[in-house]
Scaffold this active site. Structure first.
Site, PDB file in Angstrom:
ATOM      1  N   ASP A 315      -2.278  57.001 -22.562  1.00 45.17           N
ATOM      2  CA  ASP A 315      -2.026  56.150 -23.721  1.00 45.17           C
ATOM      3  C   ASP A 315      -2.300  54.677 -23.405  1.00 45.17           C
ATOM      4  O   ASP A 315      -2.064  54.209 -22.295  1.00 45.17           O
ATOM      5  CB  ASP A 315      -0.544  56.321 -24.126  1.00 45.17           C
ATOM      6  N   GLU A 368      -7.278  56.880 -23.918  1.00 46.15           N
ATOM      7  CA  GLU A 368      -7.192  56.282 -25.254  1.00 46.15           C
ATOM      8  C   GLU A 368      -7.503  54.805 -25.060  1.00 46.15           C
ATOM      9  O   GLU A 368      -6.626  54.023 -24.709  1.00 46.15           O
ATOM     10  CB  GLU A 368      -5.799  56.470 -25.861  1.00 46.15           C
TER      11      GLU A 368
END
Length: 628
Positions: A315, A368
């Site tokens: 993330d 990401e």
């Protein structure tokens, strides 16, 4: 102390180098026998503490009862406590560098108390008997570059719920029952992988698991670590890969967590210009500190090697790479060359990806990353970051902007759907329609579509078909496959009752059909990273908002011709140019897979700047997928 449990000189040396990759087998709480007494060995890293002791249910939370001994210069404390048992709660009581009293959860704990409690729980991570040996053996040969990946992104706490009760205030499924329900659904739909949000322990439901306090503990909301392993095991036995969301970018300031761990900045940078995210109210890891890097890299290995997960989706990578991410002038410090790149985070990613993928062939590391940072999926040896795949945020933004438009205005935005092919081979991509796109007033996928409800469904089918045939792996967030109307909320389960209505059921069946052909035809996945695998037939038919292209199979058999009409206008006179004078077999249209495929024969007639073509009456929002 039992020889195997002592935090040895070698352990300390490797930890100080950032390369003690199984340090979680030493730090934390580990049931063992010492001098013929059963108990638990505890160890914690608190380099600037004045003293540390273990408090818990085994000593009535007495602060002085079980002081820990400091071993070596690195600041690790350890103690063996006879009589401490699996299932008991504990914390570390730390007298900090300035004399403050701190009550900290164990950073390496493998289980935590159910929130709102914040203690750690003693458990034994060695007592689960795995049954997924076939999957793990086959995984070594898995190559994400040439295999299909259709990922179903799931938040376990809100996929399905039980009625709320006193014992289960939120109606959560246990990991085991969740495994059975999810495996059945995912197999029926045809996804290859699930990506699970919010697995590592976190105090606040509303963070969806993106503010972690227990990196080594599967959240107790859904059961024990053994229950969690059962879930992974069961999904593997059903040939479903498991990817976890992983959050090494930041951590919350909760008093029991990592922040200010021994009264000083241990895991974070001391200077708030380096150590705080002003937007998120969280702390930033100090990636230059070997023991901190070790904590995170060993954690990635813990999930992959101890818990058998098949990959991590990392993330907020951009927030780690840029020192000025989300910051104003004066709120950040440049690197030694005066730039805004976080050199320590870059080094961290190269180290992380090289070790995880090097030790575990066939697993994936997915970034990401929302900027144009170069070579995210490039080799670490050649100055790339070493990720397997990267989320294609550029494609997602352009695609959604186009799809939201009234069809009349799409002709002025035609390039939003073609631009992605100009950079499609710069990285190895996953096309994503994730949870982030269906929360906080962003509308569900169905509600983003223009027009009345029937038009919304037709638009969404066209959108999903385009995504399915465009190069790149696929990820779709739960509920969007059947046209969830409401935005997602972690507070309630998906609106499964919608499947009693025909249009929702039809959309779900349509996604099933798309996944069926995606996995059946290598043309749609094996050449994702090969420019020879894709060719536009007509990228410039903006006035009619029609796109046509071919996906070529590496074996030259069963190539795919794809056509889509993004307007409500019928095109009965449509004609498509084709690469060869062959027969083209229609296998799927806007109604789904055809039971009896129809054959169209190319003739010598110029169209789309090609010698051969055939006529195909293209309906409003028409979709046509042919093999040849």
């Amino acid at each position: 102390m039992g020889v195997s449990m002592k935090f040895t000189d070698l352990d300390q040396y490797l930890f100080g180098q950032g390369t003690n990759y199984e340090v979680y087998k030493k730090l934390g709480a580990h049931p063992t026998t010492y001098r013929r007494k059963k108990g638990v060995y505890f160890a914690v890293w608190a380099p600037n503490a004045q003293s540390v002791s273990v408090i818990g249910e085994f000593n009535d939370w007495e602060e002085e009862a079980n002081p820990m001994e400091k071993v070596g210069p690195i600041g690790v404390y350890e103690v063996f406590i006879p009589g401490a048992k699996i299932g008991q709660l504990y914390k570390f009581f730390i007298v900090g560098a300035h004399g403050e009293k701190l009550y900290k959860a164990d950073p390496y704990a493998n289980e935590a108390e159910l929130r709102p409690g914040t203690a750690s729980r003693i458990t034994d991570i060695t007592d689960y008997k795995w049954k997924d040996a076939t999957w793990i053996k086959n995984r070594e040969k898995f190559d994400e570059q040439v295999e299909p990946m259709a990922i179903y992104e799931v938040h376990p706490g809100s996929w399905k719920k039980h009625p709320q009760s006193e014992e289960n205030e939120k109606g959560f499924y246990n990991y085991r029952e969740f495994a059975h329900a999810l495996a059945a659904y995912v197999k029926e739909m045809g996804y290859t992988h699930v990506e699970l949000m919010g697995i590592a322990e976190h105090p606040f439901d509303g963070s969806w698991g993106y503010q972690v306090t227990g990196y080594y503990a599967p959240t107790s909301r859904y059961g024990t670590p053994q229950d969690f392993k059962y879930m992974v095991d069961y999904l593997h036995q059903n040939k479903i890969g498991v990817i976890l969301d992983w959050v090494p970018a930041h951590f919350p300031k909760d008093a029991h967590g990592l922040a200010n761990f021994d009264g000083t900045a241990v895991y974070e940078h001391a200077d708030p210009r380096q150590g705080e995210h002003p937007d998120w109210g969280t702390k930033i890891y100090n990636y230059g500190r070997p023991e901190v890097k070790n904590f995170l890299i060993a954690n990635a290995l813990y999930w992959v090697e101890e818990c058998h997960v098949d990959g991590l989706r990392v993330d907020a990578v951009a927030s780690m790479l840029y020192l000025d991410y989300g910051k104003k002038d004066g709120e950040w410090i440049a690197n030694k060359y005066g730039g805004n790149q976080n050199l320590e985070a870059i080094e961290f990613f190269k180290h992380l990806n090289t070790v995880v993928l090097g030790r575990n062939h066939g697993t994936v590391m997915i970034a990401e990353e929302s900027t144009a940072w170069p070579m995210v999926t490039g080799d670490a040896e050649k100055d790339g970051l070493g990720f397997s795949l990267k989320w294609n945020m550029g494609w997602m933004n352009d695609f959604l902007e186009y799809m939201k438009l009234d069809p009349y205005f799409r002709k002025f935005n035609h390039n939003k759907m073609t631009f992605s092919m100009s950079y499609a081979y710069s990285e190895r991509y996953v096309l994503v329609l994730s949870h982030d796109e269906v929360v906080h007033l962003k509308c569900s996928m169905l509600e983003k579509m223009p027009g009345e409800l029937p038009d919304k469904f037709r638009n969404l089918k066209a959108a999903y078909s385009f995504m399915n045939c465009h190069p790149g792996k696929k990820l779709l967030f739960m509920g969007q496959e059947f046209g969830q109307l409401r935005e997602w909320s972690e507070e309630r389960e998906l609106d499964w009752f919608l499947l009693n209505e025909e249009p929702h059921k039809e959309l779900q069946n349509y996604v099933h059909d798309l996944l069926t052909i995606y996995k059946k035809y290598p043309a749609l996945y094996a050449g994702d990273n090969n420019p020879e695998g894709f060719e536009w037939i007509n990228a410039d038919d903006g006035d009619r908002s029609i796109f046509s292209f071919v996906r070529k199979s590496p074996t030259k058999r069963n190539n795919i011709l794809y056509i889509v009409n993004f307007t409500p206008v019928d095109r009965p006179d449509y004609r498509v140019g084709v690469p060869k004078k062959k027969q083209y077999k229609l296998i799927m249209d806007e109604n789904g897979l055809l039971e009896q495929p129809k054959t169209f024969k190319a003739v010598k007639q110029e169209c789309d700047n090609r010698e051969f073509s055939f006529a195909y009456p293209l309906p409003a929002y028409g979709i046509a997928i042919f093999t040849y």
